[in-house]
Enzyme design. Structure first.
Site, PDB file in Angstrom:
ATOM      1  N   ASN A  41       8.420 -10.261  30.159  1.00 19.19           N
ATOM      2  CA  ASN A  41       9.404 -11.226  30.636  1.00 19.19           C
ATOM      3  C   ASN A  41      10.268 -11.712  29.482  1.00 19.19           C
ATOM      4  O   ASN A  41       9.766 -12.376  28.561  1.00 19.19           O
ATOM      5  CB  ASN A  41       8.701 -12.430  31.266  1.00 19.19           C
ATOM      6  N   GLU A  42      11.525 -11.335  29.497  1.00 19.32           N
ATOM      7  CA  GLU A  42      12.568 -11.909  28.637  1.00 19.32           C
ATOM      8  C   GLU A  42      12.424 -11.633  27.153  1.00 19.32           C
ATOM      9  O   GLU A  42      13.082 -12.294  26.350  1.00 19.32           O
ATOM     10  CB  GLU A  42      12.677 -13.426  28.872  1.00 19.32           C
ATOM     11  N   GLU A  75      15.836 -13.666  38.513  1.00 15.73           N
ATOM     12  CA  GLU A  75      15.447 -15.065  38.279  1.00 15.73           C
ATOM     13  C   GLU A  75      16.702 -15.912  38.309  1.00 15.73           C
ATOM     14  O   GLU A  75      17.686 -15.574  37.642  1.00 15.73           O
ATOM     15  CB  GLU A  75      14.843 -15.251  36.881  1.00 15.73           C
ATOM     16  N   TRP A  78       3.662 -24.543  29.773  1.00 12.26           N
ATOM     17  CA  TRP A  78       4.947 -23.864  30.002  1.00 12.26           C
ATOM     18  C   TRP A  78       5.982 -24.908  30.381  1.00 12.26           C
ATOM     19  O   TRP A  78       5.662 -26.100  30.396  1.00 12.26           O
ATOM     20  CB  TRP A  78       4.791 -22.797  31.105  1.00 12.26           C
ATOM     21  N   ASP A  79       7.187 -24.475  30.697  1.00 10.07           N
ATOM     22  CA  ASP A  79       8.167 -25.517  31.006  1.00 10.07           C
ATOM     23  C   ASP A  79       8.012 -26.064  32.418  1.00 10.07           C
ATOM     24  O   ASP A  79       8.768 -26.917  32.854  1.00 10.07           O
ATOM     25  CB  ASP A  79       9.622 -25.092  30.692  1.00 10.07           C
ATOM     26  N   TRP A  80       7.007 -25.603  33.133  1.00  9.21           N
ATOM     27  CA  TRP A  80       6.650 -26.185  34.433  1.00  9.21           C
ATOM     28  C   TRP A  80       5.154 -26.476  34.528  1.00  9.21           C
ATOM     29  O   TRP A  80       4.659 -26.751  35.620  1.00  9.21           O
ATOM     30  CB  TRP A  80       7.043 -25.255  35.581  1.00  9.21           C
TER      31      TRP A  80
HETATM   32  C1  BMA Z   1      12.585 -18.169  33.042  1.00  7.87           C
HETATM   33  C2  BMA Z   1      11.149 -17.793  33.213  1.00  7.87           C
HETATM   34  C3  BMA Z   1      10.184 -18.793  32.720  1.00  7.87           C
HETATM   35  C4  BMA Z   1      10.687 -20.180  32.842  1.00  7.87           C
HETATM   36  C5  BMA Z   1      11.902 -20.274  33.700  1.00  7.87           C
HETATM   37  C6  BMA Z   1      12.472 -21.636  33.781  1.00  7.87           C
HETATM   38  O1  BMA Z   1      13.205 -17.732  31.965  1.00  7.87           O
HETATM   39  O2  BMA Z   1      10.910 -16.518  32.764  1.00  7.87           O
HETATM   40  O3  BMA Z   1       9.818 -18.503  31.413  1.00  7.87           O
HETATM   41  O4  BMA Z   1       9.699 -20.990  33.282  1.00  7.87           O
HETATM   42  O5  BMA Z   1      12.872 -19.453  33.209  1.00  7.87           O
HETATM   43  O6  BMA Z   1      12.912 -22.099  32.531  1.00  7.87           O
END
Ligand code: BMA
Length: 957
Positions: free
Chosen positions: A510-511, A607, A231-233
């Site tokens: 999610n999203e 978020e 993932w991005d983290w």
């Molecule tokens: C959001 C989350 C993750 C992601 C984060 C940071 O959109 O739902 O998918 O890690 O941003 O980019």
């Protein structure tokens, strides 16, 4: 028990009368109860579906497993429950240091590309085998597996989140050993095959993750923790294994699978006789796995709710199906019940609820207990202005009839290998949330439905859980077998978790609404098809399944979404990020993150965040010296967010000076990334909290939620977390303790005005709020101006209480002048606020300019003393010769400070340190304690260079 209740109770417990329709769970809540007579009939009917039988299980044989790869070159013992990576580590097949050491995510990838077989021997007794039903019950298989008993295929798994029951009676023998083997297919290979197969029809994107993720493609084609493919983290370690407990179960009548609970205030039911009010209408529902659906069930089912009621129902019925459902409903006097409240609003009373079964003809009994709580939850979406619908709808959480601001963060898996997460660590993380006044955590949809422990702890701490279904940032297939698997998944998870009072709502994904509307994955050419698929999956499959099991809490289709408005727009809203509806995810790495004007006035920020790096202490655990520079290969390897390092450098540079590219400069860089993040999220969160009671002319405002992204980390790398992998608090987490406090004063600048908003999240108004606003110079320990006012702050509101003009009221030009003329007045001074109300005290700051331009002196910080008090807490006394900004204390000892990252504006301060587990000797802490502040990160050269470049610029406000 009140008399009326006793009567009802007796009716309720009458044995079945006929085979009427099954009572849907929470029927009582859903429909009007027309009169007490109807109610009584209902109770009787409820009693009629009691079913069912008993059970005995042999605990999983968790030792003696052999684990082999496909060509047999590796054969080791396999831990169960567990995973292949963990077993390989334990067997020293993976031996490059710490699991997350340096490039192990790449080096160990081969594991996920191989197939792995677990095998063991089972012995069964003739008695067990004589049972009506003998089955292997797997709470979780990760993921694609074939289960064989004595070489006969008895079951298949394709979904990590499904509880599987495989019948094996016909394949087991009493004499000698039985072979049990579970062969797992490479998740990476399987996902690819599924993708290819799907592609023959049409592509379900994304085709792959971006290269920066250094991950694997097609996670959306396998029902498995999506983030295990990267993932991005986080890194890619696509695991395999028997990740949850299993049993060989044998039983003759029934086996209790799940217990569900809902308590609804009777007063919400219009026609309940007044004598019954106030009361809770409690519904208990149990699911039983039937041994043999053609054999009558004869026995009794008991339901006991600790100290509140207990009942026994005789059962004599033919179950007909494999799963049988027992529902009972009873009124409970309000006086008998203590309610469950979210963190910060009251206590979290939990009650044991036990459902038991006793077989009449055979010595077979079983029972299952869960802990439940009495509370109500709603997601209010009324129009904000009833006469003007164009102003949009609220999105506010109402618990126990109180509208509450949701303060919290987003949860990601605490380790890429779920078997590595201990209850202790989960508790530590959730306590860290509770201790920073968080009352809501979103379990994000790219991870896992969390462990039972997780939700138990959340119940105990009063943390409401926004529970996503595990679908994130992708389109998903909708072929029949995928949908069937998802239905099973949702059924498993909702039945497992439903009874937890902490669960606030279910969310579909999610999203993915935003992704489809925003064409993130190139879907626009075929929008209609993907939209149809979206509705099929999240609305027609997931929502329907969730609501079949649980109507006691809201379901929202996506996050972010516009709630009712999205639904009215056909589930894919035109503007899923509309500030006037639903929740918003907001990220902006190019604006000024320390300026509130950058942020949207949303109804609910579910978020928002900025990245930072973990401390050097944490990075050091998995890196070596050559990695310790901002421009090292490792630092880009551990940065998965495209352009992440550029954005972070940019953000740090907006307000601070980048330290030199030396070893010490590297450590300061990590620290500065945390300063940037902490102040940014403080700015954004306080902005959201200030907006809770007001609406602007566009209809934006009435913000009632702020869940920053993200609470915890999966490994040691750049991420949005406030807590590092391992549990160390970043600066942001210390700031959260302050910006989430129930009563705060939040100073902010509006052109030439400094305003202070007092936010009160409590039920009651706060009297005698004393507010001190000080103007302080960076070059003096004494304030140059102090204004004091007294206020009464109404319950559950945000109020702007004072407004001072910088020039007239605060006399900035006079009091913050600079003889050398290098500095503007706003670079000489800052604002400090102190709110006191009885025992409450809240301190806050407002920077009038950027620290990089400010006249900050070089502060020499010293640890004067460390001493222990009687409770084991250590008192650290610090001294400084100058006002110091972002003072940071760091120690390898485990524990947290009372405060950190603060502005030190007196020559001496005392900060408490709370060691984690054991007593800590003060001298040991002193020896291992480092302290520095912002001015330490500037070397002399920087100071000089910056002074030379500094000219009197025009005023910025
Ligand atoms: C959001 C989350 C993750 C992601 C984060 C940071 O959109 O739902 O998918 O890690 O941003 O980019």
């Amino acid at each position: 028990m009140a008399l009326d209740q006793q009567l009802l109770h007796q009716h309720l417990m009458k044995p079945a009368v006929g085979q009427g329709t099954r009572i849907p769970f929470l029927l009582v809540r859903e429909r009007d109860v027309m009169a007490s007579i109807f109610f009584v009939v209902l109770m009787i009917l409820a009693g009629s579906h009691l079913l069912v039988g008993p059970f005995s299980a042999k605990p999983g044989f968790n030792s003696g497993w052999t684990l082999r790869n496909s060509n047999g070159s590796i054969s080791i013992s396999g831990e169960v429950p567990g995973g292949v990576y963990s077993s390989l580590l334990r067997a020293n097949v993976l031996q490059d240091g710490d699991f997350y050491y340096r490039y192990n995510d790449l080096g160990y990838r081969w594991v996920s590309k191989d197939n792995w077989t677990y095998s063991t021997k089972l012995q069964v007794t003739s008695k067990e085998l004589a049972s009506e039903r003998v089955a292997l019950v797997f709470e979780g298989l990760d993921t694609v597996a074939q289960v064989k008993v004595n070489d006969v295929l008895v079951g298949r798994s394709d979904n990590m989140f499904v509880r599987y029951i495989f019948d094996v009676k016909d394949y087991l023998k009493v004499e000698g050993d039985n072979d049990l083997s579970i062969s797992f297919e490479s998740p990476v290979g399987y996902a690819k095959d599924e993708y290819e197969q799907q592609k023959a029809d049409y592509v379900v994107p994304p085709k792959c993750v971006v290269p920066e993720f250094r991950g694997e493609c097609h996670a959306n084609h396998i029902r498995k923790m999506q983030a295990s493919f990267s993932w991005d983290w986080g890194p890619a370690f696509p695991n395999l294994g028997i990740w949850k407990p299993w049993t060989l179960a044998s039983w003759n009548s029934l086996r209790i699978a799940d217990v569900l609970f809902a308590a609804v205030p009777a007063s919400s039911l219009p026609n309940v006789p007044t004598a019954l009010r106030p009361a809770w209408n409690v519904t208990v529902k149990a699911f039983f796995d039937i041994a043999n659906s053609s054999i009558p069930l004869v026995g009794s089912i008991s339901v006991e709710l600790e100290g509140i009621f207990n009942s026994t129902t005789e059962v004599d019925t033919m179950p007909k199906e494999d799963v049988y459902t027992f529902t009972t409903s009873v009124f409970v006097d309000e006086d008998k019940v203590d309610m469950w409240w979210p963190n910060g609003y009251g206590t979290q009373r939990l009650y044991d609820l036990t459902v038991g079964w006793k077989n009449k003809h055979r010595p077979e009994e079983s029972s299952k207990s869960v802990r439940v709580g009495f509370r109500t939850v709603e997601l209010n979406q009324d129009f904000v202005v009833s006469e003007d619908e164009s102003k949009g709808r609220h999105y506010r959480v109402v618990v126990n009839n109180v509208t509450m601001f949701m303060k919290g963060s987003n949860w990601i898996p605490a380790h890429v290998l779920p078997e590595q997460v201990t209850s202790k660590y989960t508790k530590e993380l959730l306590e860290a949330a509770a201790n920073t006044h968080q009352n809501c955590i979103r379990v994000w949809g790219g991870g896992i439905y969390e462990s039972d422990e997780f939700y138990k702890i959340a119940d105990q701490l009063g943390i409401l859980i926004w529970q996503d279904m595990m679908f994130a940032c992708s389109m998903y297939p909708v072929n029949q077998s995928f949908l069937d698997s998802v239905t099973q998944e949702v059924e498993t998870q909702v039945r497992r978790l439903q009874h937890h009072p902490s669960i606030l709502l279910w969310a579909g994904n999610n999203e993915n609404e935003a992704a489809l509307r925003g064409n993130w994955y190139g879907t626009w050419m075929n929008f209609t098809r993907y939209k149809k698929d979206y509705i099929k999956l999240y609305v027609d499959t997931i929502r329907v399944t969730v609501q079949k099991e649980d109507l006691s809490r809201p379901f929202v289709v996506s996050s972010p979404n516009n709630g009712i408005e999205s639904e009215e727009e056909g589930f894919i809203a035109k503007h899923p990020y509309d500030n006037k509806y639903g929740d918003v995810h907001y990220y902006n790495y190019y604006g000024d993150a320390w300026n509130w004007r950058t942020y949207p006035r949303t109804r609910f920020g579910s978020e928002y965040g900025f990245q930072s790096w973990p401390s050097f202490l944490t990075m050091k655990q998995v890196t070596v010296e050559e990695d310790w520079s901002r421009s090292s290969h490792m630092m880009s390897h551990r940065q998965h967010h495209p352009l992440g390092n550029t954005e972070l450098n940019l953000q740090i540079g907006v307000h601070m000076h980048m330290p030199p590219n030396s070893l010490v400069g590297y450590q300061y860089f990590l620290y500065l990334s945390q300063v940037h993040q902490a102040v940014a999220i403080k700015t954004e969160t306080e902005f959201y909290r200030r907006g809770m009671s007001s609406l602007n002319e566009n209809g934006e405002g009435f913000t009632m939620g702020a869940l920053y992204w993200q609470l915890n980390d999966i490994w040691q790398g750049a991420s949005w977390s406030s807590i590092e992998f391992g549990g160390r608090w970043k600066m942001l987490h210390y700031y959260a303790k302050n910006f989430f406090a129930p009563v705060i004063a939040s100073p902010w600048q509006d052109h030439d005005q400094v305003k202070v908003t007092v936010i009160n999240d409590l039920f009651e108004e706060v009297n005698n709020v004393q507010l001190k606003v000080q103007l302080r110079r960076w070059d003096s320990f004494d304030p140059v101006l102090e204004l004091e006012t007294l206020h009464i702050v109404p319950a559950n509101t945000a109020h702007e209480v004072v407004q001072y003009s910088l020039l007239d009221d605060l006399k900035l030009d006079v009091l913050c002048s600079d003889n050398s003329l290098y500095f503007k007045p706003e670079d000489k001074c800052f604002i400090w606020t102190t709110l006191t109300a009885g025992k409450r005290e809240h301190n806050n700051f407002l920077l009038l300019g950027s620290p990089k331009d400010a006249d900050i002196k070089k502060a020499t910080l010293k640890i004067k003393d460390v001493s222990a008090d009687t409770s084991g807490t250590l008192d650290v006394t610090l001294s400084s010769d100058e006002v110091a900004l972002f003072v940071w204390l760091e120690t390898p000892e485990e524990g947290v400070f009372e405060d950190n990252g603060f502005i030190m504006h007196s020559q001496e301060v005392m900060v408490k340190f709370y060691p984690k587990d054991n007593l800590l000797d003060p001298s040991q802490l002193k020896q291992n304690l480092r302290v520095w502040s912002l001015s330490d990160t500037y070397n002399e050269e920087d100071h000089q260079r910056f002074k030379k470049n500094s000219t009197m610029k025009n005023r910025t406000f």
